[in-house]
Design a protein around this motif. Structure first.
Motif, mmCIF file in Angstrom:
data_model
loop_
_atom_site.group_PDB
_atom_site.id
_atom_site.type_symbol
_atom_site.label_atom_id
_atom_site.label_comp_id
_atom_site.label_asym_id
_atom_site.label_seq_id
_atom_site.Cartn_x
_atom_site.Cartn_y
_atom_site.Cartn_z
ATOM 1 N N VAL A 9 7.340 -1.077 6.788
ATOM 2 C CA VAL A 9 6.962 0.255 6.320
ATOM 3 C C VAL A 9 8.227 1.024 5.977
ATOM 4 N N LEU A 10 8.185 1.754 4.861
ATOM 5 C CA LEU A 10 9.359 2.501 4.418
ATOM 6 C C LEU A 10 8.939 3.533 3.376
ATOM 7 N N ASP A 11 9.332 4.773 3.622
ATOM 8 C CA ASP A 11 9.133 5.848 2.642
ATOM 9 C C ASP A 11 7.697 5.939 2.130
ATOM 10 N N GLY A 12 6.737 5.911 3.046
ATOM 11 C CA GLY A 12 5.344 6.080 2.654
ATOM 12 C C GLY A 12 4.687 4.853 2.066
ATOM 13 N N LYS A 13 5.370 3.719 2.109
ATOM 14 C CA LYS A 13 4.808 2.471 1.601
ATOM 15 C C LYS A 13 4.794 1.433 2.721
ATOM 16 N N ALA A 14 3.806 0.545 2.676
ATOM 17 C CA ALA A 14 3.690 -0.478 3.713
ATOM 18 C C ALA A 14 3.259 -1.802 3.100
ATOM 19 N N VAL A 33 0.851 -1.190 0.000
ATOM 20 C CA VAL A 33 0.000 0.000 0.000
ATOM 21 C C VAL A 33 0.885 1.237 0.000
ATOM 22 N N THR A 34 0.567 2.184 -0.858
ATOM 23 C CA THR A 34 1.280 3.456 -0.905
ATOM 24 C C THR A 34 0.338 4.567 -0.464
ATOM 25 N N GLY A 35 0.756 5.320 0.538
ATOM 26 C CA GLY A 35 -0.071 6.431 1.009
ATOM 27 C C GLY A 35 -1.319 5.955 1.722
ATOM 28 N N GLN A 36 -2.429 5.970 1.021
ATOM 29 C CA GLN A 36 -3.704 5.559 1.610
ATOM 30 C C GLN A 36 -4.501 4.766 0.591
ATOM 31 N N ALA A 95 -6.533 1.857 4.860
ATOM 32 C CA ALA A 95 -5.175 1.769 5.400
ATOM 33 C C ALA A 95 -4.429 3.043 5.032
ATOM 34 N N SER A 96 -3.912 3.730 6.043
ATOM 35 C CA SER A 96 -3.188 4.981 5.821
ATOM 36 C C SER A 96 -1.777 4.830 6.377
ATOM 37 N N VAL A 97 -0.781 4.959 5.513
ATOM 38 C CA VAL A 97 0.613 4.767 5.909
ATOM 39 C C VAL A 97 1.145 6.040 6.565
ATOM 40 N N THR A 98 1.778 5.893 7.734
ATOM 41 C CA THR A 98 2.386 7.020 8.434
ATOM 42 C C THR A 98 3.907 6.888 8.378
#
Length: 440
Positions: free
Chosen positions: A428-433, A373-376, A388-391
């Motif tokens: 999780v890394l650089d806005g991706k999960a 997942v990238t971002g949301q 899903a929202s990546v922090t």
């Protein structure tokens, strides 16, 4: 004196020549102790932590029985039973969850130990009162105690397992949570030591936590999606009330660290501790206000959060950095490399684990998937839809009933009994999960 010298020299000559003394062969030299392995240190740390949680389980029922036998203490019996049952189930649950997260060691006896102990703990859980909202009875407490008493002494069995594999023994002996098991043989002068593994492990954890606090952004606290905007107040309130205690816990942790005896390393520790101590008084001191803060308007909470973020940004990480200091000392470097919370020195930059289903979110419809997942993103798993929202350091799971937040390795579940969705953050890394999603 000359005669004595001749005898000593003669003895050395016999040893040097590999001869026998008194008709008996000299013992063969012991093989060297193998190097500790990072994976086995992590395995040992996790298993020993779970086993420690089980220590002393059999003693609690004695106090309950003593109170039950004294009519004058009748008013204290019910809360004491509740305390006993909740304490047992809590510790069993903690140990069981810890064991479930342990990856296989590759050592047959060690993995069999984990499997068997897990089954034994499941049996205890089955004997615990199923209705956690009702007051447990004395009979239920005693039945639970009988089941607990039947548990084999896990620590003794674990020691036998450790002793049976030289590499596991060496790894377990430097794991901070484990009791050392005696091992014979020469040890490499640069091999990791238990005190330095503990020092490095604590410091790596503290530095990671300090960096996360320092990098906090207001964007990670405010939900812009209008469907869930109402939850922003909770996120902001939770952050405001927990930032101070979070720094205080780091100060407490670093304050209990035993000096490494390496001047540069201890200077780094002292510098980080001083920086955190300077920041702590500028932050709210209690995390008990979350409920009250959550009902305040976002417009009122946002400036408070931004002020705290500004304070956290002043946390100063000493220079040179921790890896550079550790690399200069061979024993500390090797201790760092096997410490569970540290990334081995010289290892390549972190990457995300592969996602079996890639970016195909539709693969989750059947109830089981592993996706990137990238971002949301909105995801539907077995008929249940969530966002899903990546922090910066984790993921936020948003759905109609509320919100779940966790970091790498963490997980959360939502739904109804018999129809639950569980989401685990694999990385999780650089806005991706990468998310592992399952239903059950």
């Amino acid at each position: 004196m000359r005669v004595r010298s001749a005898v000593v020299l003669g003895a050395f000559a016999l040893v040097a020549a590999g001869c026998t003394t008194g008709g008996h062969a000299l013992p063969a030299p012991l093989p060297p102790v193998p190097a500790a392995a990072r994976a086995l240190v992590a395995w040992s740390q996790a298993v020993c932590t779970s086993v420690q949680a089980l220590q002393g389980l059999q003693t609690g029922i004695d106090e309950v029985n003593h109170t039950a036998a004294d009519p004058s203490q009748a008013g204290f019996l019910a809360p004491e039973i509740s305390s006993y049952v909740s304490g047992i189930t809590g510790r069993i649950g903690q140990a069981g969850q810890g064991l479930k997260s342990v990856p296989p060691s590759g050592i047959k006896a060690a993995d069999a130990f984990v499997t068997q102990l897990g089954k034994s703990l499941d049996e205890v859980t089955e004997k615990a009162p199923s209705d956690t909202t009702a007051q447990p009875t004395l009979a239920q407490a005693r039945e639970l105690a009988t089941t607990v008493a039947a548990l084999k002494p896990a620590a003794a069995d674990l020691s036998k397992v450790v002793r049976g594999d030289a590499k596991l023994n060496a790894s377990s002996n430097v794991a901070p949570a484990c009791a050392p098991v005696r091992q014979f043989g020469p040890v490499d002068a640069a091999a990791p030591t238990r005190p330095l593994v503990e020092w490095a492990d604590t410091m790596c954890g503290a530095v990671t936590a300090a960096m996360a606090l320092k990098a906090q952004k207001i964007e990670d606290l405010i939900i812009t999606d209008p469907r869930y905007a109402r939850l922003s107040g909770f996120d902001l309130g939770s952050f405001i009330s927990s930032a101070g205690p979070g720094v205080a816990r780091l100060v407490e942790t670093l304050g209990t660290v035993t000096p490494s005896g390496i001047p540069a390393a201890d200077k780094y520790h002292d510098g980080l501790l001083a920086s955190l101590r300077a920041v702590a008084p500028k932050l709210p001191s209690s995390d008990s206000q979350t409920a009250d803060l959550a009902f305040q308007p976002v417009e009122q909470l946002k400036p408070q959060a931004e002020q705290i973020i500004g304070v956290l940004a002043t946390i100063a990480l000493p220079s040179p950095d921790l890896p550079a200091i550790e690399a200069a000392n061979p024993v500390l470097a090797h201790s760092h490399d096997v410490a569970p919370q540290c990334r081995p020195l010289g290892s390549p930059p972190p990457t995300l684990p592969p996602a079996a289903n890639g970016t195909d979110l539709g693969a989750c419809a059947g109830g089981k998937c592993q996706v990137l997942v990238t971002g949301q993103a909105d995801i539907t798993a077995s008929g249940l839809t969530f966002t899903a929202s990546v922090t910066l350091s984790g993921v936020r799971i948003l759905q109609d009933s509320g919100e779940l937040s966790f970091g790498t390795g963490g997980s959360g579940s939502f739904g109804t009994p018999g129809h639950m969705v569980t989401v685990r953050l694999a990385g999780v890394l650089d806005g991706k999960a990468v998310l592992d999603i399952s239903t059950g």
